[in-house]
Scaffold this active site. Structure first.
Site, PDB file in Angstrom:
ATOM      1  N   ASP A  26       0.864  -1.180   0.000  1.00 14.50           N
ATOM      2  CA  ASP A  26       0.000   0.000   0.000  1.00 14.50           C
ATOM      3  C   ASP A  26       0.901   1.231   0.000  1.00 14.50           C
ATOM      4  O   ASP A  26       1.741   1.385   0.897  1.00 14.50           O
ATOM      5  CB  ASP A  26      -0.869  -0.040   1.280  1.00 14.50           C
ATOM      6  CG  ASP A  26      -1.784   1.147   1.410  1.00 14.50           C
ATOM      7  OD1 ASP A  26      -2.817   1.013   2.072  1.00 14.50           O
ATOM      8  OD2 ASP A  26      -1.473   2.227   0.843  1.00 14.50           O
ATOM      9  N   ASN A  72      -8.267  11.914  -9.859  1.00 15.75           N
ATOM     10  CA  ASN A  72      -9.119  12.202 -11.018  1.00 15.75           C
ATOM     11  C   ASN A  72      -9.153  13.722 -11.158  1.00 15.75           C
ATOM     12  O   ASN A  72      -8.625  14.436 -10.313  1.00 15.75           O
ATOM     13  CB  ASN A  72     -10.535  11.626 -10.848  1.00 15.75           C
ATOM     14  CG  ASN A  72     -11.211  12.147  -9.608  1.00 15.75           C
ATOM     15  OD1 ASN A  72     -11.374  13.357  -9.437  1.00 15.75           O
ATOM     16  ND2 ASN A  72     -11.573  11.259  -8.706  1.00 15.75           N
ATOM     17  N   GLY A 130      -9.458   3.571  -4.750  1.00 17.20           N
ATOM     18  CA  GLY A 130      -8.080   3.142  -5.028  1.00 17.20           C
ATOM     19  C   GLY A 130      -7.020   3.929  -4.264  1.00 17.20           C
ATOM     20  O   GLY A 130      -7.157   4.215  -3.076  1.00 17.20           O
ATOM     21  N   VAL A 131      -5.969   4.270  -4.998  1.00 14.41           N
ATOM     22  CA  VAL A 131      -4.855   5.030  -4.399  1.00 14.41           C
ATOM     23  C   VAL A 131      -5.366   6.348  -3.826  1.00 14.41           C
ATOM     24  O   VAL A 131      -5.021   6.747  -2.711  1.00 14.41           O
ATOM     25  CB  VAL A 131      -3.779   5.321  -5.472  1.00 14.41           C
ATOM     26  CG1 VAL A 131      -2.717   6.265  -4.957  1.00 14.41           C
ATOM     27  CG2 VAL A 131      -3.141   4.026  -5.959  1.00 14.41           C
ATOM     28  N   ASP A 132      -6.234   7.007  -4.595  1.00 17.43           N
ATOM     29  CA  ASP A 132      -6.787   8.315  -4.213  1.00 17.43           C
ATOM     30  C   ASP A 132      -7.470   8.217  -2.848  1.00 17.43           C
ATOM     31  O   ASP A 132      -7.203   8.998  -1.931  1.00 17.43           O
ATOM     32  CB  ASP A 132      -7.804   8.718  -5.288  1.00 17.43           C
ATOM     33  CG  ASP A 132      -8.020  10.214  -5.378  1.00 17.43           C
ATOM     34  OD1 ASP A 132      -8.851  10.627  -6.210  1.00 17.43           O
ATOM     35  OD2 ASP A 132      -7.382  10.963  -4.617  1.00 17.43           O
ATOM     36  N   GLY A 164      -5.904   0.771 -12.590  1.00 19.83           N
ATOM     37  CA  GLY A 164      -7.000   0.263 -11.753  1.00 19.83           C
ATOM     38  C   GLY A 164      -8.344   0.632 -12.342  1.00 19.83           C
ATOM     39  O   GLY A 164      -8.749   0.099 -13.396  1.00 19.83           O
ATOM     40  N   VAL A 165      -9.012   1.558 -11.699  1.00 17.10           N
ATOM     41  CA  VAL A 165     -10.343   2.015 -12.155  1.00 17.10           C
ATOM     42  C   VAL A 165     -10.299   2.471 -13.608  1.00 17.10           C
ATOM     43  O   VAL A 165     -11.243   2.272 -14.366  1.00 17.10           O
ATOM     44  CB  VAL A 165     -10.844   3.170 -11.244  1.00 17.10           C
ATOM     45  CG1 VAL A 165     -12.032   3.903 -11.814  1.00 17.10           C
ATOM     46  CG2 VAL A 165     -11.151   2.631  -9.854  1.00 17.10           C
ATOM     47  N   TYR A 166      -9.161   3.023 -14.018  1.00 17.92           N
ATOM     48  CA  TYR A 166      -9.067   3.542 -15.398  1.00 17.92           C
ATOM     49  C   TYR A 166      -8.693   2.461 -16.410  1.00 17.92           C
ATOM     50  O   TYR A 166      -8.447   2.745 -17.566  1.00 17.92           O
ATOM     51  CB  TYR A 166      -8.097   4.729 -15.450  1.00 17.92           C
ATOM     52  CG  TYR A 166      -8.679   6.024 -14.877  1.00 17.92           C
ATOM     53  CD1 TYR A 166      -9.990   6.072 -14.417  1.00 17.92           C
ATOM     54  CD2 TYR A 166      -7.921   7.187 -14.790  1.00 17.92           C
ATOM     55  CE1 TYR A 166     -10.528   7.243 -13.903  1.00 17.92           C
ATOM     56  CE2 TYR A 166      -8.449   8.366 -14.263  1.00 17.92           C
ATOM     57  CZ  TYR A 166      -9.754   8.376 -13.832  1.00 17.92           C
ATOM     58  OH  TYR A 166     -10.292   9.544 -13.317  1.00 17.92           O
TER      59      TYR A 166
HETATM   60  N1  APR Z   1      -1.358   1.510  -2.880  1.00 20.18           N
HETATM   61  C1  APR Z   1      -0.725   1.187  -4.040  1.00 20.18           C
HETATM   62  N2  APR Z   1      -1.375   0.836  -5.166  1.00 20.18           N
HETATM   63  C2  APR Z   1      -2.724   0.811  -5.105  1.00 20.18           C
HETATM   64  C3  APR Z   1      -3.468   1.140  -3.938  1.00 20.18           C
HETATM   65  C4  APR Z   1      -2.710   1.499  -2.789  1.00 20.18           C
HETATM   66  N3  APR Z   1      -3.307   1.821  -1.627  1.00 20.18           N
HETATM   67  N4  APR Z   1      -4.801   1.034  -4.229  1.00 20.18           N
HETATM   68  C5  APR Z   1      -4.886   0.641  -5.507  1.00 20.18           C
HETATM   69  N5  APR Z   1      -3.649   0.501  -6.049  1.00 20.18           N
HETATM   70  C6  APR Z   1      -3.261   0.107  -7.406  1.00 20.18           C
HETATM   71  C7  APR Z   1      -4.337  -0.510  -8.256  1.00 20.18           C
HETATM   72  O1  APR Z   1      -4.366  -1.928  -8.056  1.00 20.18           O
HETATM   73  C8  APR Z   1      -3.838  -0.157  -9.653  1.00 20.18           C
HETATM   74  O2  APR Z   1      -2.841  -1.083 -10.083  1.00 20.18           O
HETATM   75  O3  APR Z   1      -2.912   1.325  -8.070  1.00 20.18           O
HETATM   76  C9  APR Z   1      -3.166   1.212  -9.473  1.00 20.18           C
HETATM   77  C10 APR Z   1      -4.034   2.403  -9.884  1.00 20.18           C
HETATM   78  O4  APR Z   1      -5.372   2.129  -9.518  1.00 20.18           O
HETATM   79  P1  APR Z   1      -6.415   3.288  -9.100  1.00 20.18           P
HETATM   80  O5  APR Z   1      -6.101   3.765  -7.769  1.00 20.18           O
HETATM   81  O6  APR Z   1      -7.773   2.735  -9.395  1.00 20.18           O
HETATM   82  O7  APR Z   1      -6.094   4.502 -10.108  1.00 20.18           O
HETATM   83  P2  APR Z   1      -6.484   4.716 -11.636  1.00 20.18           P
HETATM   84  O8  APR Z   1      -6.637   3.429 -12.370  1.00 20.18           O
HETATM   85  O9  APR Z   1      -5.488   5.715 -12.128  1.00 20.18           O
HETATM   86  O10 APR Z   1      -7.927   5.374 -11.577  1.00 20.18           O
HETATM   87  C11 APR Z   1      -8.067   6.650 -11.012  1.00 20.18           C
HETATM   88  O11 APR Z   1      -9.764   5.889  -9.554  1.00 20.18           O
HETATM   89  O12 APR Z   1      -9.645   5.968  -7.317  1.00 20.18           O
HETATM   90  C12 APR Z   1     -10.167   6.601  -8.381  1.00 20.18           C
HETATM   91  O13 APR Z   1     -10.292   8.910  -7.759  1.00 20.18           O
HETATM   92  C13 APR Z   1      -9.593   7.982  -8.546  1.00 20.18           C
HETATM   93  O14 APR Z   1     -11.134   8.523 -10.267  1.00 20.18           O
HETATM   94  C14 APR Z   1      -9.792   8.184 -10.022  1.00 20.18           C
HETATM   95  C15 APR Z   1      -9.506   6.810 -10.596  1.00 20.18           C
END
Ligand code: APR
Length: 174
Positions: A9, A26, A34-36, A126-128
């Site tokens: 994490d 975002n 997710g990370v956000d 991830g989400v994207y």
């Molecule tokens: N630490 C490290 N990596 C993480 C964590 C964490 N706590 N949480 C998720 N991940 C990984 C996911 O598995 C993925 O491989 O980080 C990568 C990016 O995933 P997301 O966080 O979903 O980011 P993204 O794909 O860029 O989408 C961004 O998602 O959370 C929302 O507000 C955010 O709307 C924005 C979108």
């Protein structure tokens, strides 16, 4: 510059090892999942307050994909959070350059801050919905080609399978 792969994490796995953690935000900069979500949860309300100020004073329409801004890290064990917005994956149009810009612009912000050690998550993977192997390839391409004062970059992969994939794709480092 040294590129290292870490599994965990991002709000905990690199505590005390980096000056800045990059957030996969975002365009609203107002948090998400997710990370956000993890960064806002762990860092506390100061980060959101700083993001709101950036939205009001610099990016009223939202932060465009590929751009990066910095805020306080709040309660996180580093000095700054660098927020960048990845492109949403689309099979129709190639946005690899925008994805690389997330890394390059985040490193440029790190240079302005004087950060010499930066941790990135795998932006857009991830989400994207960006395919993990290409998300890793674009991260490596951008980071290895960056003209930056940052000396240490940690790419934080959230699970072992993604870490193993990244390890298999990591070019030999000079
Ligand atoms: N630490 C490290 N990596 C993480 C964590 C964490 N706590 N949480 C998720 N991940 C990984 C996911 O598995 C993925 O491989 O980080 C990568 C990016 O995933 P997301 O966080 O979903 O980011 P993204 O794909 O860029 O989408 C961004 O998602 O959370 C929302 O507000 C955010 O709307 C924005 C979108």
């Amino acid at each position: 510059m040294k590129l290292e792969l870490v599994c965990g994490d991002i709000t905990a796995a690199v505590a005390g090892q980096v000056d800045a953690i990059v957030n996969a935000a975002n365009s609203t900069l107002l948090g998400g999942g997710g990370v956000d979500g993890a960064i806002h949860r762990a860092g506390g309300p100061e980060i959101l307050a700083a993001c709101r100020e950036i939205r009001t004073n610099r990016w009223p329409q939202g932060l465009p994909a590929g751009q990066a801004v910095s805020t306080t890290a709040g309660k996180l064990a580093c000095r700054w959070v660098i927020h960048t917005v990845g492109p949403v994956f689309s099979a129709e149009n190639d946005q690899q350059e925008i994805l690389r810009s997330c890394y390059l612009n985040s490193l440029a912000v790190a240079d302005v801050l004087g950060a010499t050690a930066v941790a990135f998550p795998l932006i857009s993977a991830g989400v994207y919905r960006w395919p993990k192997s290409d998300a890793i390839a674009q991260a490596f391409k951008a980071i290895s080609g960056a003209d930056t004062q940052v000396q240490r970059v940690l790419l934080v992969l959230f699970d072992i399978a993604t870490l193993r994939l990244a390890q298999s794709l990591l070019p030999p480092q000079a």
